[in-house]
Enzyme design. Structure first.
Site, short mmCIF file in Angstrom:
data_model
loop_
_atom_site.label_atom_id
_atom_site.label_comp_id
_atom_site.label_asym_id
_atom_site.label_seq_id
_atom_site.Cartn_x
_atom_site.Cartn_y
_atom_site.Cartn_z
N GLU A 130 0.83 -1.21 0.00
CA GLU A 130 0.00 0.00 0.00
C GLU A 130 0.87 1.26 0.00
O GLU A 130 0.53 2.24 -0.65
CB GLU A 130 -0.90 0.03 1.25
CG GLU A 130 -2.09 -0.87 1.18
CD GLU A 130 -3.06 -0.50 0.08
OE1 GLU A 130 -2.73 -0.73 -1.09
OE2 GLU A 130 -4.14 -0.01 0.38
N THR A 183 -5.73 8.04 -4.97
CA THR A 183 -5.77 7.97 -3.50
C THR A 183 -4.82 8.99 -2.86
O THR A 183 -5.15 9.62 -1.86
CB THR A 183 -5.43 6.54 -3.01
OG1 THR A 183 -6.36 5.65 -3.60
CG2 THR A 183 -5.53 6.42 -1.50
N1 HSE Z 1 -8.38 4.76 4.35
C1 HSE Z 1 -7.85 5.00 3.05
C2 HSE Z 1 -8.25 6.38 2.60
C3 HSE Z 1 -8.38 3.98 2.09
O1 HSE Z 1 -9.42 6.72 2.76
O2 HSE Z 1 -7.40 7.13 2.10
C4 HSE Z 1 -7.91 4.17 0.67
O3 HSE Z 1 -8.53 3.20 -0.14
#
Ligand code: HSE
Length: 311
Positions: A130, A183
């Site tokens: 990640e 993201t």
């Molecule tokens: N918790 C993370 C975010 C998940 O919201 O950035 C990303 O898929």
């Protein structure tokens, strides 16, 4: 074993009020990896199918193969692997696409080498994936993708993860609109400070959601699916967010919010029939402004990754 084909599921992270601490796994979609043992050490990417050529082909730069390289180094392996990755969901979708890849990779290589590590010991490897894919080693996608079920990350340092039982009739509707949200960007726009007032609201909802799931209290689940911290900021990245959310609630969903960092949106419902009706309503709401969607209705997947074939 010289060959393994395995699957790891998509996941919904955050689950409204639990930014970076809640996530659950779905039955479908998911990514598939095929690994073949090599006599020489190292990792070779033979093919990546379904990413339109967007993922790095160098093993040191691709999250899936980086986790495998770390694993091989950790166990002191003298053999290596050749990898074929089948991407079955879009990148930057909010469906835990990168996590499904990292998890299926680490799960499959651990099985291929005789399972030297437990599923929980694999989690830090998947979290490393990640970090490479989106710049932050959050575990709310890789946790449920690896362990199955609804997962809570109580603490990151030290890592403390546990599963919460969910009601049997709980269904998730996941709708992916054909837009992309990175993201990294979706994390960058978040504020670093949170007011005491919002912290209190969020803590109440976090406690309420967990209690509601464990006690099978659907009304409490519904009242607790409120995010006063992240959703108001990120929803601006999703066209028609308010309209789609309202359509889900009008169709009987318990709650609806952003899936992970978006742009996918998810809803929880009691029963498959309601979840399917919610899928239709959410897709129509996106469709009203010309955005095409793909939707999935699924129970919470309790298994996580699974072996499809070995030889
Ligand atoms: N918790 C993370 C975010 C998940 O919201 O950035 C990303 O898929």
């Amino acid at each position: 074993m010289n060959y393994i084909k395995a699957f790891a599921p998509a996941t919904v992270a955050n689950v409204a009020c639990g930014f970076d601490i809640f996530g659950f796994a779905l039955d479908q979609p998911g990514d598939i990896v095929e690994l073949r043992k090599l006599d020489q050490p190292g990792v070779i990417i033979k093919d990546i199918i379904g990413d339109d050529g967007r993922l790095p082909r160098e093993p040191e730069r691709n999250a899936v193969t980086v986790v495998m390289l770390k694993f091989l180094e950790h166990i002191g392996a003298t053999q290596g692997v050749e990898v074929i990755l089948h991407k079955n969901m879009p990148l930057g979708s909010g469906m835990g696409s990168s996590s499904a890849s990292s998890v299926v990779g680490i799960f499959a290589i651990n099985e291929l080498f005789g399972r030297p590590l437990t599923q929980t010991q694999l989690l830090p490897f998947a979290m490393e994936g990640e970090r490479i894919a989106c710049g932050a080693a959050h575990a709310d996608n890789v946790g449920p993708a690896l362990l199955g079920g609804f997962v809570v990350i109580r603490s990151y340092a030290p890592l403390d993860v546990f599963k919460v039982k969910v009601p049997d009739e709980l269904y998730c509707t996941l709708v992916h609109p054909d837009v992309e949200v990175n993201t990294k960007d979706a994390r960058y726009i978040l504020r670093n400070e949170v007011s005491l007032k919002n912290t209190i609201s969020q803590m109440g909802n976090v406690a309420g959601l967990i209690a509601g799931l464990m006690q099978e209290d659907y009304d409490l689940v519904s009242r607790s699916m409120v995010d006063v911290i992240i959703e108001p900021v990120r929803s601006i990245l999703i066209p028609e967010f308010d309209h789609v959310k309202q359509a889900a609630l009008n169709s009987g969903a318990l709650g609806c919010s952003i899936s992970g960092a978006g742009p996918s949106m998810f809803a929880l419902s009691r029963g498959q029939e309601t979840a399917s009706r919610v899928a239709q309503a959410m897709s129509e709401a996106f469709g009203s402004v010309g955005i095409t969607t793909k939707s999935y209705v699924s129970q919470i997947n309790q298994q996580g990754p699974k072996i499809l074939e070995t030889a």
